[in-house]
Structure formats: C-alpha cells, structure tokens
Design a protein around this motif. Sequence first.
Motif, PDB file in Angstrom:
ATOM      1  N   UNK A 166       0.813  -1.229   0.000  1.00 41.63           N
ATOM      2  CA  UNK A 166       0.000   0.000   0.000  1.00 41.63           C
ATOM      3  C   UNK A 166       0.840   1.268   0.000  1.00 41.63           C
ATOM      4  N   UNK A 167       2.136   1.155  -0.231  1.00 41.41           N
ATOM      5  CA  UNK A 167       2.997   2.335  -0.336  1.00 41.41           C
ATOM      6  C   UNK A 167       2.840   2.969  -1.708  1.00 41.41           C
ATOM      7  N   UNK A 168       3.396   4.166  -1.872  1.00 43.45           N
ATOM      8  CA  UNK A 168       3.377   4.814  -3.183  1.00 43.45           C
ATOM      9  C   UNK A 168       4.089   3.944  -4.216  1.00 43.45           C
ATOM     10  N   UNK A 169       5.159   3.266  -3.785  1.00 46.40           N
ATOM     11  CA  UNK A 169       5.887   2.384  -4.685  1.00 46.40           C
ATOM     12  C   UNK A 169       4.998   1.230  -5.152  1.00 46.40           C
ATOM     13  N   UNK A 170       4.182   0.713  -4.255  1.00 45.79           N
ATOM     14  CA  UNK A 170       3.256  -0.359  -4.615  1.00 45.79           C
ATOM     15  C   UNK A 170       2.187   0.153  -5.578  1.00 45.79           C
ATOM     16  N   UNK A 171       1.612   1.314  -5.276  1.00 42.61           N
ATOM     17  CA  UNK A 171       0.619   1.898  -6.171  1.00 42.61           C
ATOM     18  C   UNK A 171       1.207   2.146  -7.554  1.00 42.61           C
ATOM     19  N   UNK A 172       2.417   2.693  -7.583  1.00 40.73           N
ATOM     20  CA  UNK A 172       3.073   2.943  -8.870  1.00 40.73           C
ATOM     21  C   UNK A 172       3.336   1.634  -9.610  1.00 40.73           C
ATOM     22  N   UNK A 173       3.747   0.611  -8.875  1.00 36.42           N
ATOM     23  CA  UNK A 173       4.013  -0.676  -9.504  1.00 36.42           C
ATOM     24  C   UNK A 173       2.788  -1.277 -10.158  1.00 36.42           C
ATOM     25  N   UNK A 174       1.640  -1.182  -9.459  1.00 37.19           N
ATOM     26  CA  UNK A 174       0.410  -1.739 -10.015  1.00 37.19           C
ATOM     27  C   UNK A 174      -0.093  -0.916 -11.198  1.00 37.19           C
ATOM     28  N   UNK A 175       0.061   0.409 -11.115  1.00 39.77           N
ATOM     29  CA  UNK A 175      -0.291   1.261 -12.247  1.00 39.77           C
ATOM     30  C   UNK A 175       0.543   0.898 -13.472  1.00 39.77           C
ATOM     31  N   UNK A 176       1.837   0.766 -13.264  1.00 33.22           N
ATOM     32  CA  UNK A 176       2.736   0.435 -14.365  1.00 33.22           C
ATOM     33  C   UNK A 176       2.409  -0.946 -14.940  1.00 33.22           C
ATOM     34  N   UNK A 177       2.195  -1.911 -14.062  1.00 28.16           N
ATOM     35  CA  UNK A 177       1.902  -3.271 -14.499  1.00 28.16           C
ATOM     36  C   UNK A 177       0.649  -3.300 -15.387  1.00 28.16           C
ATOM     37  N   UNK A 178      -0.382  -2.559 -14.971  1.00 30.25           N
ATOM     38  CA  UNK A 178      -1.624  -2.546 -15.735  1.00 30.25           C
ATOM     39  C   UNK A 178      -1.482  -1.781 -17.048  1.00 30.25           C
ATOM     40  N   UNK A 179      -0.879  -0.601 -16.963  1.00 30.02           N
ATOM     41  CA  UNK A 179      -0.806   0.234 -18.167  1.00 30.02           C
ATOM     42  C   UNK A 179       0.169  -0.305 -19.205  1.00 30.02           C
ATOM     43  N   UNK A 180       1.233  -0.969 -18.737  1.00 31.77           N
ATOM     44  CA  UNK A 180       2.220  -1.528 -19.676  1.00 31.77           C
ATOM     45  C   UNK A 180       1.834  -2.937 -20.127  1.00 31.77           C
ATOM     46  N   UNK A 181       0.890  -3.557 -19.411  1.00 27.17           N
ATOM     47  CA  UNK A 181       0.471  -4.902 -19.779  1.00 27.17           C
ATOM     48  C   UNK A 181       1.532  -5.957 -19.526  1.00 27.17           C
ATOM     49  N   UNK A 182       2.254  -5.833 -18.402  1.00 29.29           N
ATOM     50  CA  UNK A 182       3.314  -6.785 -18.078  1.00 29.29           C
ATOM     51  C   UNK A 182       2.950  -7.575 -16.831  1.00 29.29           C
ATOM     52  N   UNK A 183       3.452  -8.787 -16.749  1.00 25.54           N
ATOM     53  CA  UNK A 183       3.196  -9.666 -15.607  1.00 25.54           C
ATOM     54  C   UNK A 183       4.388  -9.589 -14.661  1.00 25.54           C
ATOM     55  N   UNK A 184       4.273  -8.741 -13.623  1.00 23.72           N
ATOM     56  CA  UNK A 184       5.351  -8.559 -12.655  1.00 23.72           C
ATOM     57  C   UNK A 184       4.848  -8.935 -11.270  1.00 23.72           C
ATOM     58  N   UNK A 185       5.549  -9.808 -10.591  1.00 20.72           N
ATOM     59  CA  UNK A 185       5.195 -10.163  -9.216  1.00 20.72           C
ATOM     60  C   UNK A 185       5.637  -9.045  -8.275  1.00 20.72           C
ATOM     61  N   UNK A 186       4.786  -8.718  -7.310  1.00 30.20           N
ATOM     62  CA  UNK A 186       5.112  -7.668  -6.347  1.00 30.20           C
ATOM     63  C   UNK A 186       5.856  -8.265  -5.161  1.00 30.20           C
ATOM     64  N   UNK A 187       7.043  -7.704  -4.849  1.00 28.77           N
ATOM     65  CA  UNK A 187       7.837  -8.131  -3.702  1.00 28.77           C
ATOM     66  C   UNK A 187       7.929  -6.952  -2.729  1.00 28.77           C
ATOM     67  N   UNK A 188       7.116  -6.948  -1.650  1.00 33.32           N
ATOM     68  CA  UNK A 188       7.180  -5.832  -0.700  1.00 33.32           C
ATOM     69  C   UNK A 188       8.310  -6.007   0.311  1.00 33.32           C
ATOM     70  N   UNK A 189       8.932  -4.888   0.679  1.00 31.62           N
ATOM     71  CA  UNK A 189       9.991  -4.878   1.683  1.00 31.62           C
ATOM     72  C   UNK A 189       9.565  -3.983   2.834  1.00 31.62           C
ATOM     73  N   UNK A 190      10.270  -4.103   3.958  1.00 31.90           N
ATOM     74  CA  UNK A 190      10.020  -3.238   5.099  1.00 31.90           C
ATOM     75  C   UNK A 190      10.904  -2.000   4.980  1.00 31.90           C
ATOM     76  N   UNK A 191      10.582  -1.138   4.026  1.00 30.72           N
ATOM     77  CA  UNK A 191      11.381   0.059   3.801  1.00 30.72           C
ATOM     78  C   UNK A 191      12.216  -0.061   2.542  1.00 30.72           C
ATOM     79  N   UNK A 192      12.894   1.041   2.200  1.00 31.02           N
ATOM     80  CA  UNK A 192      13.649   1.112   0.947  1.00 31.02           C
ATOM     81  C   UNK A 192      15.048   0.515   1.020  1.00 31.02           C
ATOM     82  N   UNK A 193      15.691   0.626   2.174  1.00 25.55           N
ATOM     83  CA  UNK A 193      17.085   0.194   2.268  1.00 25.55           C
ATOM     84  C   UNK A 193      17.296  -1.259   1.817  1.00 25.55           C
ATOM     85  N   UNK A 194      16.431  -2.226   2.204  1.00 24.56           N
ATOM     86  CA  UNK A 194      16.653  -3.605   1.759  1.00 24.56           C
ATOM     87  C   UNK A 194      16.518  -3.801   0.248  1.00 24.56           C
ATOM     88  N   UNK A 195      15.812  -2.882  -0.415  1.00 25.59           N
ATOM     89  CA  UNK A 195      15.653  -2.995  -1.868  1.00 25.59           C
ATOM     90  C   UNK A 195      17.003  -2.885  -2.561  1.00 25.59           C
TER      91      UNK A 195
END
Length: 327
Positions: A166-195
């Motif tokens: 439910x972060x902005x990164x998650x919202x952006x990811x789902x928007x991109x996935x839908x608009x680009x028509x790509x199958x991307x699995x969402x991997x959530x992290x507890x903050x940005x540093x582990x990414x």
Amino acid sequence: MKLFRHVLRSTAAALLLISYAVGSTAFADAAYPTRPIKLVVPYPAGGASDAVARMIGEKLQQAWGQPVIIDNRPGASGMIGTQAVTRAPADGYTVLVHNTVLIQQPAVMEKLPYDPFSDLLPVVLTLRTNNLFVVPGDSPAKTLKEFIGLAKANPKQHNYGSYGIASAAHLHGELFRQQAGVDLAHIPFQGSAPIVTSLAGGQLSSAFIDIPTALPHIKSMRALAVAGSQRIPELPDVPTFTELGYRSFEPSGWHGMFMPAGTPPAVAQKFAQGVSSALRMPDVAAKLRALGVSPGGGTPDEFVRQIKDDAPVYAEIARTANIRITP
C-alpha cells in the motif's frame, strides 16, 4: 442563603482550579520540551525516513538542549511503529516520522488498527520527493521500453520491489503493471534500504524506490523512469512516466511528522517551528538537495491542507488500479 454561599464558594474554588490548570498547561506548553523526545521511524535504519529523522533530530537536540532519540520500529508496512505512536501520550514527546504511505493505506487496506486521519495530528511536512523505477546495473534493459519487452518475452519471470504494501511504490508498480500490460510479481519490503541489497544480489529484476535512498547507490542500478511532473536535476536524462505516455504518476510524495491526536496545539506549533528552522539551515538544505528532494517546513494547518488535498488523489489511483489488500 447558606446553600447559596456554599455554591458560590464551590464555584469560586472550581474556577480557581480551572484557572490554575489552564495556566499550568500554558506554562508547560511554553516550556516544552523539558525531557527527551522520541522520533518513531516505522522503517529500518538506512532508508530516507531514517536519514531525515536523524538529520532533523540532531538539529532539534542542539537547539533545545534535550536528547532526541530515533526509535526504528519496522514491520507490517509501517503499521507497527504508527500504532505505537497512536497509543502514546498526547504530550509532544512521541513523534511519528512517516510519508505518503500513511494516507494511502486507508484507500487499499481494510481493518487498519488505527485511523490516520483521526488518531494522528499532522505537525510538519519535512520534504517532497518521488519514486524512481530502477533495474539492476547489469540488466540488459537500457530503457523502459526495453524492460517491458523483456518482461513480455519472459512472462512470470520478472518482479518489482516496493518499500511496503500500500505504499506509493506499490501503487506505482500496479499502475505500471496494468498500463504496460506486463506480468510482474510484487515483492514488498520493510522500507527502501533492503531494496538496494536485493537489487545488487539479483533477487529483484526491477523496483520502485524513493529518490533519497536510490541516489547514493545509483551507480549500482539503472533508473529508467521517474514519477512526478518533472525530471529531477540529479538525473536529467531519466524521463518521467508522463513523458513516456503513462497516467496518474504526477503526484509528488512527501515525508512528514505526526503526533498523537489531542496533543496541545501550542506544542505541535513549537515543534513545527523547530523543524522548519532546522530545514532552513544551509547544511541541512544542502544535504536534502544532494538527496534529490525539496525541503519542507511550515505549520500544522498547512500540513493538514496538504493531506486533505492528497488523500482523494491516492484513493482514486487505488480505485483505478483496483488495489485492495487484506493486511
């Protein structure tokens, strides 16, 4: 007559007590702070929220002569640390350091353990920022179009990381996935540093990550697009999603500080003034600009208005992208 005099004396005594209490509260507010302040960061150390909290905390400690303690409480997409603050005394000594995730969660998640709009008092906006869409430095994709081609040619083999459900990164990811028509699995992290670590280790094929966390490590990753209405000066060759034909990526993200609802307005105002003064200091402003963000500041009322403007925008994005999550 005796009853009248008794009531009169009782009333006078009550008024005296009320006057004393009000005077004591006003005095306490004026003297604030008189003991250590705790800044609760609901993410791990090393991310943007943590870095900004430490930067501001150091300046407040110098100005007020009271210790400012950073308390990292990661977990559950920021909900653990946030809930701890909503349950803390409303006295100005426990402060939540959060970002737009806080007002995005209600639009996509049911049964939150708190209401961010009624259980917290917005105090001061600390910075504005946006997300980058990045791939590992050794990725064959040099542009967003090339990444989409890779993902479509290899369905179910690519993913994207975000700094929380439910972060902005998650919202952006789902928007991109839908608009680009790509199958991307969402991997959530507890903050940005582990990414950053996961990108370098090959566990992620892409990620949406905030600019302050990404920039110090930008040589180990490749930015393909940036959210927001404009390119950022630090990466002038990276196009915006809007330039590339995508919709609803324009809103800017922010970081800010909150106190438990019911905190005396005078305390919130004094804290906001202290933070605003810290953000205006040349060394702090320079560090924030180096991170690719715009310094914030202002009053609690201004922050409240920002939140009222932003919340409906993210609710519409969640509705359009059909994002609903059960925590």
